[in-house]
Motif scaffolding. Structure first.
Motif, PDB file in Angstrom:
ATOM      1  N   VAL A  52       6.135   4.743   6.647  1.00  0.00           N
ATOM      2  CA  VAL A  52       7.459   4.546   6.060  1.00  0.00           C
ATOM      3  C   VAL A  52       7.431   3.449   5.012  1.00  0.00           C
ATOM      4  O   VAL A  52       8.026   3.570   3.942  1.00  0.00           O
ATOM      5  CB  VAL A  52       8.488   4.226   7.160  1.00  0.00           C
ATOM      6  CG1 VAL A  52       9.809   3.755   6.565  1.00  0.00           C
ATOM      7  CG2 VAL A  52       8.713   5.451   8.044  1.00  0.00           C
ATOM      8  N   VAL A  53       6.712   2.358   5.288  1.00  0.00           N
ATOM      9  CA  VAL A  53       6.667   1.218   4.371  1.00  0.00           C
ATOM     10  C   VAL A  53       5.292   1.150   3.717  1.00  0.00           C
ATOM     11  O   VAL A  53       4.256   1.215   4.394  1.00  0.00           O
ATOM     12  CB  VAL A  53       6.978  -0.103   5.103  1.00  0.00           C
ATOM     13  CG1 VAL A  53       6.870  -1.281   4.142  1.00  0.00           C
ATOM     14  CG2 VAL A  53       8.371  -0.049   5.724  1.00  0.00           C
ATOM     15  N   LEU A  54       5.295   1.016   2.383  1.00  0.00           N
ATOM     16  CA  LEU A  54       4.053   0.949   1.613  1.00  0.00           C
ATOM     17  C   LEU A  54       3.982  -0.363   0.848  1.00  0.00           C
ATOM     18  O   LEU A  54       5.006  -0.992   0.567  1.00  0.00           O
ATOM     19  CB  LEU A  54       3.985   2.113   0.615  1.00  0.00           C
ATOM     20  CG  LEU A  54       4.153   3.528   1.170  1.00  0.00           C
ATOM     21  CD1 LEU A  54       4.121   4.542   0.035  1.00  0.00           C
ATOM     22  CD2 LEU A  54       3.087   3.847   2.206  1.00  0.00           C
ATOM     23  N   ASN A  55       2.759  -0.745   0.497  1.00  0.00           N
ATOM     24  CA  ASN A  55       2.542  -1.950  -0.300  1.00  0.00           C
ATOM     25  C   ASN A  55       2.008  -1.532  -1.667  1.00  0.00           C
ATOM     26  O   ASN A  55       0.804  -1.348  -1.844  1.00  0.00           O
ATOM     27  CB  ASN A  55       1.547  -2.886   0.382  1.00  0.00           C
ATOM     28  CG  ASN A  55       1.384  -4.220  -0.346  1.00  0.00           C
ATOM     29  OD1 ASN A  55       1.588  -4.308  -1.552  1.00  0.00           O
ATOM     30  ND2 ASN A  55       1.018  -5.249   0.382  1.00  0.00           N
ATOM     31  N   PRO A  56       2.888  -1.377  -2.659  1.00  0.00           N
ATOM     32  CA  PRO A  56       2.404  -0.944  -3.976  1.00  0.00           C
ATOM     33  C   PRO A  56       1.631  -2.016  -4.725  1.00  0.00           C
ATOM     34  O   PRO A  56       0.856  -1.691  -5.627  1.00  0.00           O
ATOM     35  CB  PRO A  56       3.700  -0.572  -4.701  1.00  0.00           C
ATOM     36  CG  PRO A  56       4.767  -1.358  -4.035  1.00  0.00           C
ATOM     37  CD  PRO A  56       4.353  -1.483  -2.596  1.00  0.00           C
ATOM     38  N   ARG A  57       1.800  -3.270  -4.371  1.00  0.00           N
ATOM     39  CA  ARG A  57       1.084  -4.328  -5.084  1.00  0.00           C
ATOM     40  C   ARG A  57      -0.417  -4.223  -4.839  1.00  0.00           C
ATOM     41  O   ARG A  57      -1.223  -4.353  -5.756  1.00  0.00           O
ATOM     42  CB  ARG A  57       1.588  -5.710  -4.663  1.00  0.00           C
ATOM     43  CG  ARG A  57       0.916  -6.851  -5.424  1.00  0.00           C
ATOM     44  CD  ARG A  57       1.442  -8.204  -4.993  1.00  0.00           C
ATOM     45  NE  ARG A  57       2.876  -8.347  -5.251  1.00  0.00           N
ATOM     46  CZ  ARG A  57       3.577  -9.444  -5.000  1.00  0.00           C
ATOM     47  NH1 ARG A  57       2.966 -10.508  -4.482  1.00  0.00           N
ATOM     48  NH2 ARG A  57       4.875  -9.484  -5.253  1.00  0.00           N
ATOM     49  N   THR A  58      -0.785  -3.999  -3.588  1.00  0.00           N
ATOM     50  CA  THR A  58      -2.202  -3.898  -3.242  1.00  0.00           C
ATOM     51  C   THR A  58      -2.661  -2.464  -3.043  1.00  0.00           C
ATOM     52  O   THR A  58      -3.847  -2.216  -2.843  1.00  0.00           O
ATOM     53  CB  THR A  58      -2.488  -4.674  -1.943  1.00  0.00           C
ATOM     54  OG1 THR A  58      -1.745  -4.079  -0.869  1.00  0.00           O
ATOM     55  CG2 THR A  58      -2.078  -6.135  -2.089  1.00  0.00           C
ATOM     56  N   GLU A  59      -1.710  -1.529  -3.063  1.00  0.00           N
ATOM     57  CA  GLU A  59      -1.984  -0.124  -2.737  1.00  0.00           C
ATOM     58  C   GLU A  59      -2.629  -0.016  -1.352  1.00  0.00           C
ATOM     59  O   GLU A  59      -3.545   0.780  -1.122  1.00  0.00           O
ATOM     60  CB  GLU A  59      -2.861   0.532  -3.804  1.00  0.00           C
ATOM     61  CG  GLU A  59      -2.186   0.620  -5.167  1.00  0.00           C
ATOM     62  CD  GLU A  59      -3.009   1.365  -6.201  1.00  0.00           C
ATOM     63  OE1 GLU A  59      -3.706   2.324  -5.816  1.00  0.00           O
ATOM     64  OE2 GLU A  59      -2.953   0.985  -7.381  1.00  0.00           O
ATOM     65  N   PHE A  60      -2.109  -0.822  -0.440  1.00  0.00           N
ATOM     66  CA  PHE A  60      -2.596  -0.820   0.943  1.00  0.00           C
ATOM     67  C   PHE A  60      -1.535  -0.124   1.795  1.00  0.00           C
ATOM     68  O   PHE A  60      -0.502  -0.693   2.098  1.00  0.00           O
ATOM     69  CB  PHE A  60      -2.818  -2.258   1.419  1.00  0.00           C
ATOM     70  CG  PHE A  60      -3.485  -2.358   2.762  1.00  0.00           C
ATOM     71  CD1 PHE A  60      -4.748  -1.835   2.967  1.00  0.00           C
ATOM     72  CD2 PHE A  60      -2.853  -2.996   3.818  1.00  0.00           C
ATOM     73  CE1 PHE A  60      -5.375  -1.932   4.193  1.00  0.00           C
ATOM     74  CE2 PHE A  60      -3.470  -3.092   5.057  1.00  0.00           C
ATOM     75  CZ  PHE A  60      -4.737  -2.559   5.242  1.00  0.00           C
TER      76      PHE A  60
END
Length: 233
Positions: A145-153
């Motif tokens: 549900v939650v993504l980290n677009p800054r690190t693409e993790f």
């Protein structure tokens, strides 16, 4: 519906609006894209009124600036005043999957109408990143549900087909159709998702008369001591 006068009045009002500035400290680019840009493009496709297209381009160009980050991931909760001052922009560390993957349909359609590929290319880079990580999430085939677009993790442990990710999954077959089937990536992504969802997210509830009904549920993934994933519906 025959409401031509009302439609014309609405177009006139919209054409006089300015999207160049806002008193709000930030805007949600996901919402602006789906409601403002999507609405303008739909109205243009129904009417071919070029005043609507001009406004769609204005909104599209504004949103395009939110992709001006080091890894070209868009900022969802965006301070456009900082962007106007040409200050550094960095993608956020936590956004919903729907927010991150929400641009492909509207941006693609805007490129198709205008002939300017920059909009589609910006959204396509995001979808390509999602494709790269689709098989390496804790529930391979689906995105948390939650993504980290800054690190693409993209390593969250909560998965669902509902709120905060549903529009991403729905966009996959729609993008495939919008592109005339020319990009098989979207069909493959959707097929992977449906296989995983069928195996982990759907359950058969107790129902009157034992009706054959499947209901989507939420899944949390934990790791066992030997490093293997365990799902909890």
């Amino acid at each position: 519906m025959g409401m031509h006068d009302e439609f014309e009045n609405a177009v006139t009002a919209i054409s006089q609006m300015s999207f160049a500035d806002t008193s709000s400290p930030e805007i949600n680019t996901h919402e602006i894209n789906s409601h403002y840009l999507g609405g303008l493009l739909a109205a243009y496709d129904l009417s071919f009124n070029h005043r609507l297209l001009q406004k769609a381009i204005e909104v599209g160009d504004m949103l395009y600036a939110a992709f001006d980050t080091p890894n070209r991931m868009p900022i969802i909760h965006w301070d456009l005043h900082r962007a106007a001052r040409q200050e550094e922009q960095i993608a956020e560390e936590a956004v919903s999957a729907s927010e991150l993957g929400s641009f492909i349909l509207e941006f693609t359609r805007l490129s198709q109408i205008t002939g300017d590929q920059k909009y589609h290319d910006a959204a396509q880079r995001v979808m390509a990143a999602l494709e790269r990580h689709q098989d390496s999430t804790k529930l391979a085939g689906m995105w948390p549900v939650v993504l980290n677009p800054r690190t693409e993790f993209f390593d969250g442990d909560f998965y669902t087909m509902g709120a905060e990710v549903d529009s991403l999954y729905k966009s996959l077959p729609t993008a495939y159709a919008l592109l005339g089937g020319q990009n098989p990536m979207y069909r493959k992504m959707y097929e992977k998702f449906t296989r995983t969802a069928a195996g982990h997210s759907l359950f058969r509830p107790m129902s009157a008369g034992g009706k054959d009904v499947l209901v989507p549920g939420s899944v949390r993934v934990t790791m066992t001591e030997n490093g293997k994933p365990r799902t909890h519906l």
